[in-house]
Design an enzyme around this catalytic site. Structure first.
Site, short mmCIF file in Angstrom:
data_model
loop_
_atom_site.label_atom_id
_atom_site.label_comp_id
_atom_site.label_asym_id
_atom_site.label_seq_id
_atom_site.Cartn_x
_atom_site.Cartn_y
_atom_site.Cartn_z
N CYS A 286 -22.20 -10.90 68.14
CA CYS A 286 -23.55 -10.37 67.97
C CYS A 286 -24.23 -10.14 69.32
O CYS A 286 -23.92 -10.79 70.30
CB CYS A 286 -24.39 -11.37 67.19
SG CYS A 286 -23.61 -11.98 65.72
N ARG B 75 -19.62 -5.29 72.11
CA ARG B 75 -19.33 -6.68 71.73
C ARG B 75 -18.80 -6.77 70.31
O ARG B 75 -18.25 -7.79 69.92
CB ARG B 75 -20.60 -7.53 71.85
CG ARG B 75 -21.09 -7.69 73.27
CD ARG B 75 -22.49 -8.27 73.29
NE ARG B 75 -22.51 -9.62 72.79
CZ ARG B 75 -22.58 -10.71 73.54
NH1 ARG B 75 -22.62 -10.60 74.84
NH2 ARG B 75 -22.61 -11.91 73.00
N TRP C 278 -22.39 -9.48 63.96
CA TRP C 278 -20.98 -9.56 63.63
C TRP C 278 -20.88 -10.68 62.60
O TRP C 278 -21.13 -11.84 62.91
CB TRP C 278 -20.16 -9.89 64.88
CG TRP C 278 -18.69 -9.83 64.71
CD1 TRP C 278 -17.89 -8.72 64.79
CD2 TRP C 278 -17.80 -10.94 64.50
NE1 TRP C 278 -16.58 -9.06 64.63
CE2 TRP C 278 -16.49 -10.42 64.43
CE3 TRP C 278 -17.98 -12.32 64.34
CZ2 TRP C 278 -15.37 -11.22 64.23
CZ3 TRP C 278 -16.87 -13.11 64.13
CH2 TRP C 278 -15.58 -12.55 64.07
N ASN D 25 -27.72 -15.38 67.50
CA ASN D 25 -26.27 -15.39 67.72
C ASN D 25 -25.81 -16.83 67.59
O ASN D 25 -26.49 -17.74 68.05
CB ASN D 25 -25.93 -14.93 69.15
CG ASN D 25 -26.16 -13.46 69.36
OD1 ASN D 25 -26.52 -12.76 68.43
ND2 ASN D 25 -25.94 -12.99 70.57
N GLY D 26 -24.62 -17.03 67.00
CA GLY D 26 -24.10 -18.39 66.90
C GLY D 26 -24.01 -18.84 65.45
O GLY D 26 -24.18 -18.03 64.52
N GLU E 9 1.66 -9.85 75.17
CA GLU E 9 0.44 -9.12 75.52
C GLU E 9 0.52 -7.66 75.04
O GLU E 9 -0.46 -7.12 74.50
CB GLU E 9 0.20 -9.20 77.03
CG GLU E 9 -0.96 -8.39 77.57
CD GLU E 9 -2.31 -8.69 76.90
OE1 GLU E 9 -2.45 -9.65 76.15
OE2 GLU E 9 -3.25 -7.88 77.15
N LYS F 242 -2.01 -5.98 72.34
CA LYS F 242 -2.76 -4.76 72.68
C LYS F 242 -2.57 -3.71 71.60
O LYS F 242 -3.51 -3.09 71.12
CB LYS F 242 -2.25 -4.26 74.03
CG LYS F 242 -3.21 -3.70 74.96
CD LYS F 242 -4.06 -4.62 75.79
CE LYS F 242 -4.86 -5.62 75.04
NZ LYS F 242 -5.36 -6.72 75.80
N GLU G 130 -4.26 -4.76 68.16
CA GLU G 130 -5.71 -4.80 68.03
C GLU G 130 -6.35 -3.42 68.03
O GLU G 130 -7.37 -3.23 67.38
CB GLU G 130 -6.36 -5.73 69.06
CG GLU G 130 -6.31 -5.30 70.50
CD GLU G 130 -7.00 -6.30 71.43
OE1 GLU G 130 -7.99 -6.92 71.06
OE2 GLU G 130 -6.52 -6.43 72.58
N HIS H 275 17.80 -15.65 65.55
CA HIS H 275 17.63 -16.89 64.78
C HIS H 275 16.76 -16.68 63.55
O HIS H 275 16.12 -17.62 63.08
CB HIS H 275 17.08 -18.00 65.68
CG HIS H 275 18.03 -18.37 66.77
ND1 HIS H 275 19.14 -19.14 66.56
CD2 HIS H 275 18.06 -18.01 68.07
CE1 HIS H 275 19.81 -19.27 67.69
NE2 HIS H 275 19.18 -18.59 68.63
N LYS I 11 -15.99 -8.57 71.40
CA LYS I 11 -15.57 -8.67 72.80
C LYS I 11 -15.57 -10.12 73.26
O LYS I 11 -14.68 -10.57 73.95
CB LYS I 11 -16.50 -7.83 73.67
CG LYS I 11 -16.16 -7.86 75.17
CD LYS I 11 -14.81 -7.24 75.42
CE LYS I 11 -14.38 -7.32 76.87
NZ LYS I 11 -12.93 -7.08 77.01
O1 M6R Z 1 -13.47 -13.61 77.25
P1 M6R Z 1 -12.14 -14.28 77.08
O2 M6R Z 1 -11.16 -13.85 78.14
O3 M6R Z 1 -12.24 -15.76 76.99
O4 M6R Z 1 -11.59 -13.74 75.70
C1 M6R Z 1 -10.40 -14.23 75.16
C2 M6R Z 1 -9.90 -13.35 74.04
O5 M6R Z 1 -10.84 -13.29 73.00
C3 M6R Z 1 -9.61 -11.92 74.52
O6 M6R Z 1 -8.71 -11.92 75.57
C4 M6R Z 1 -9.04 -11.07 73.35
O7 M6R Z 1 -7.80 -11.55 72.98
C5 M6R Z 1 -8.99 -9.60 73.75
N1 M6R Z 1 -9.60 -8.80 72.74
C6 M6R Z 1 -7.62 -9.07 73.90
O8 M6R Z 1 -7.61 -7.73 74.29
#
Ligand code: M6R
Length: 606
Positions: free
Chosen positions: A2, A27, A75, A99-100, A479, A483, A486, A502, A601
């Site tokens: 949020c 965000r 969010w 937020n929270g 990674e 990517k 997501e 396995h 984000k």
């Molecule tokens: O702000 P942070 O680096 O702590 O965030 C960690 C993850 O939420 C962040 O890397 C997330 O996996 C990304 N969306 C990946 O692209």
């Protein structure tokens, strides 16, 4: 997650709020709303969906110019995305954006119902506004301190009281909130980009702080209502850094910013050709005493930690473990005072990562944070900080932040290896010079990305896809897979190449896409054998390797060649075409590249 914006000043606050909220869109959100002080009334307008929906609704109301208000992008956590669940939430006397998560909202709600309050939404925020209302006897500050003392959980809050036009109240606990200082106007926001158009001067609220904003000043109080002072900070980002600058998406812009980010991050930490962490408490003498390293993070930052672990063990021969923060915090980890805990985070606000940091400190470990956002909660709570100078990362998919996390982890691994007597000066000098070359090599890869676009078109219709590799290449597989998942919504799995047989190899059939990463010479042939195992079961294979590696016939349908380079730093090169691959697949599939569904984000809730 949020986003919050609040404003009091000379401009029409509707414009300032909408502008600020648009800067927080990255965000992640599913509804939005504003509360506006109109003389002695508060008008609330809110809507499910994108900001465009809210804008239309606001315009249709033809509201007069107003000068004080709060806004929010939500969010969903408690309750589905809907008009009624979106913020602000209000009583006739108070409106809030939040937020929270209020953890004890159930019990608070029961008590409020007994007092006669009725509820229309499924949110914890509605409980919070009614709690504040129930504590209000004419003094807003008192109402906030009384109400917030009863709350368990996290909050970043902006509040309007009907009886106090031209004042915005703000409060924070475990959810980031800043205030911005302007001339004849002041701001509150959950993140710096919302303020950049108007001011670069800001202050960060600390745990429990309350801020009272009028046009001419901001007063600060602690959770008990006692006045406190705040340091003023200056944002070194400019508007341009938070804009797309001619690129179609932030993600692509940020991929192209990687060479510059490496230069900014590594350059100042190289002295006389050698890594220099520039943290007095992490002198060679102190580093030599480290017994074990724990690298703790979430998502992409955790994947950077996996590369860091391998580099630390290879170079310094110090045992290192990578940990997922949400696991680490609840698994009662065995930590000793000689251990160093490295916390990695772009935002510096990730809830699980923050909790892991607190746990490490409680157990007596020193904590080194690798963080991008200056003044963030993690940066402030750690014993030492190595900032990554990537600038604002707006796209939800992390790219340049990962890159600079890697570069800092390499610097750390090299300095640790020197302190431990495992890397002599000549070797360290050579490696440092190579690390400084990575930016130039990446530029070369970026200039020749047509093949990646072509491959994206070949694989864009896949419904399941496998990545595999060994060692560093396994960390990169994870990674690359994250990517792709997501931002393109293609299901994908990442496997240690030797592990596939396995179990998971049963999923390989005619045409299954398998992307193999093989940049490490000592294990190259092993990975080639694993690709063959999938090929002989019909896989459609794409191999990423280096320029001069021989690729036996019948192994790969497609091969991407990377420049020959120091193997230790190959992850920094290899990730670039993998980021581009995910990016182009997402574009070709018509996905919302920068704001993928369901994602935020900065993940400030558990
Ligand atoms: O702000 P942070 O680096 O702590 O965030 C960690 C993850 O939420 C962040 O890397 C997330 O996996 C990304 N969306 C990946 O692209």
């Amino acid at each position: 997650m949020c986003g919050i914006v609040g404003y009091v000043g000379g401009y029409d606050c509707k414009d300032v709020l909408m502008e600020g909220l648009s800067k927080l869109e990255y965000r992640g959100y599913d509804s939005a709303g504003v509360a506006l002080h109109m003389g002695r009334d508060i008008t609330v307008v809110k809507a499910k969906g994108r900001l465009a929906v809210l804008k239309e609704k606001l315009e249709s109301k033809n509201l007069p110019v107003c000068h004080c208000g709060i806004g929010h992008t939500r969010w969903a956590t408690h309750g589905v995305p809907s008009d009624v669940n979106s913020h602000p939430h209000s009583t006739p006397r108070v409106s809030i954006v939040h937020n929270g998560i209020i953890e004890n909202y159930g019990k608070l709600k029961e008590d409020l119902i007994k007092k006669g309050y009725e509820f229309v939404s499924e949110t914890d925020t509605e409980v919070l506004v009614k709690l504040i209302d129930s504590c209000y006897t004419g003094d807003p500050l008192l109402a906030l301190t009384r109400a917030l003392a009863l709350v368990r959980g996290s909050y970043g809050l902006a509040v309007l009281f009907k009886d106090f036009p031209d004042i915005v109240y703000a409060a924070r606990r475990e959810s980031p909130l800043i205030v911005g200082f302007g001339k004849g106007q002041n701001f509150v926001a959950s993140d710096v980009p919302a303020l950049l158009k108007y001011t670069r001067e800001y202050a960060v609220l600390d745990e429990g702080d309350i801020a009272v904003l009028t046009r001419d000043k901001i007063d600060f109080y602690n959770e008990f209502g006692t006045p406190v002072e705040k340091n003023h900070l200056t944002a070194d980002w400019d508007m341009e850094a938070a804009e797309k600058g001619g690129f179609p998406h932030f993600m692509l812009k940020e991929i192209y910013e990687q060479p510059e980010a490496i230069q900014k991050t590594v350059g100042p930490r190289v002295q006389n050709g050698l890594p220099d962490l520039r943290i007095p408490q992490l002198s060679d003498e102190a580093l030599a005493k480290i017994g074990r390293v724990h690298l703790v993070a979430c998502g992409t930052a955790m994947h950077a930690g996996m590369v860091g672990k391998t580099a630390i063990e290879k170079l310094a021969r110090v045992p290192a473990v990578t940990e997922i923060a949400s696991e680490f915090r609840y698994r009662d980890p065995i930590l000793s005072p000689e251990d160093l805990v490295i916390i990695i985070s772009q935002s510096g606000e990730t809830s699980d990562t923050k909790a892991a940091l607190e746990l490490a400190k409680q157990r007596g470990c020193k904590v080194l944070a690798i963080v991008n956002v200056v003044g963030s909660s993690i940066a402030r709570a750690a014993d030492y900080v190595l900032y990554t100078y990537a600038g604002p990362e707006i796209a939800v998919a992390s790219t340049k932040a990962y890159m600079v996390q890697l570069s800092v982890l390499y610097l750390f691994a090299m300095r640790l290896a020197m302190a431990k007597g495992k890397l002599d000066e000549a070797q360290a000098r050579r490696l440092t010079a190579e690390l400084l070359q990575t930016g130039e090599k990446i530029n070369g890869i970026l200039e020749n990305c047509d093949q990646i676009k072509f491959l994206a078109s070949k694989f864009m219709n896949a419904s399941d896809l496998f990545f595999m590799g060994r060692g560093f290449d396994y960390a990169l597989s994870l990674e690359a897979s994250l990517k792709l998942k997501e931002i393109s919504y293609i299901h994908s799995e990442a496997y240690a190449a030797g592990e596939l047989k396995h179990g998971t190899i049963s999923l390989i059939e005619q045409g299954t896409p398998v992307i193999a990463l093989a940049t490490q010479k000592d294990i190259y042939e092993k990975t080639i054998s694993n690709i063959k195992e999938t090929k002989s079961r019909g896989a459609n294979t794409l191999l990423f390797t280096t320029q001069n590696q021989p690729v036996p016939d019948g192994v790969a349908d497609y091969v991407v060649r990377l420049p020959e380079f120091e193997e230790l730093f190959m992850p920094m090169l290899l990730i670039v075409p993998l980021q581009l691959f995910a990016y182009y697949v997402s574009v070709l599939r018509g996905c919302d590249v920068d704001k993928p569904r369901n994602l935020a984000k900065s993940v400030t809730v558990e």
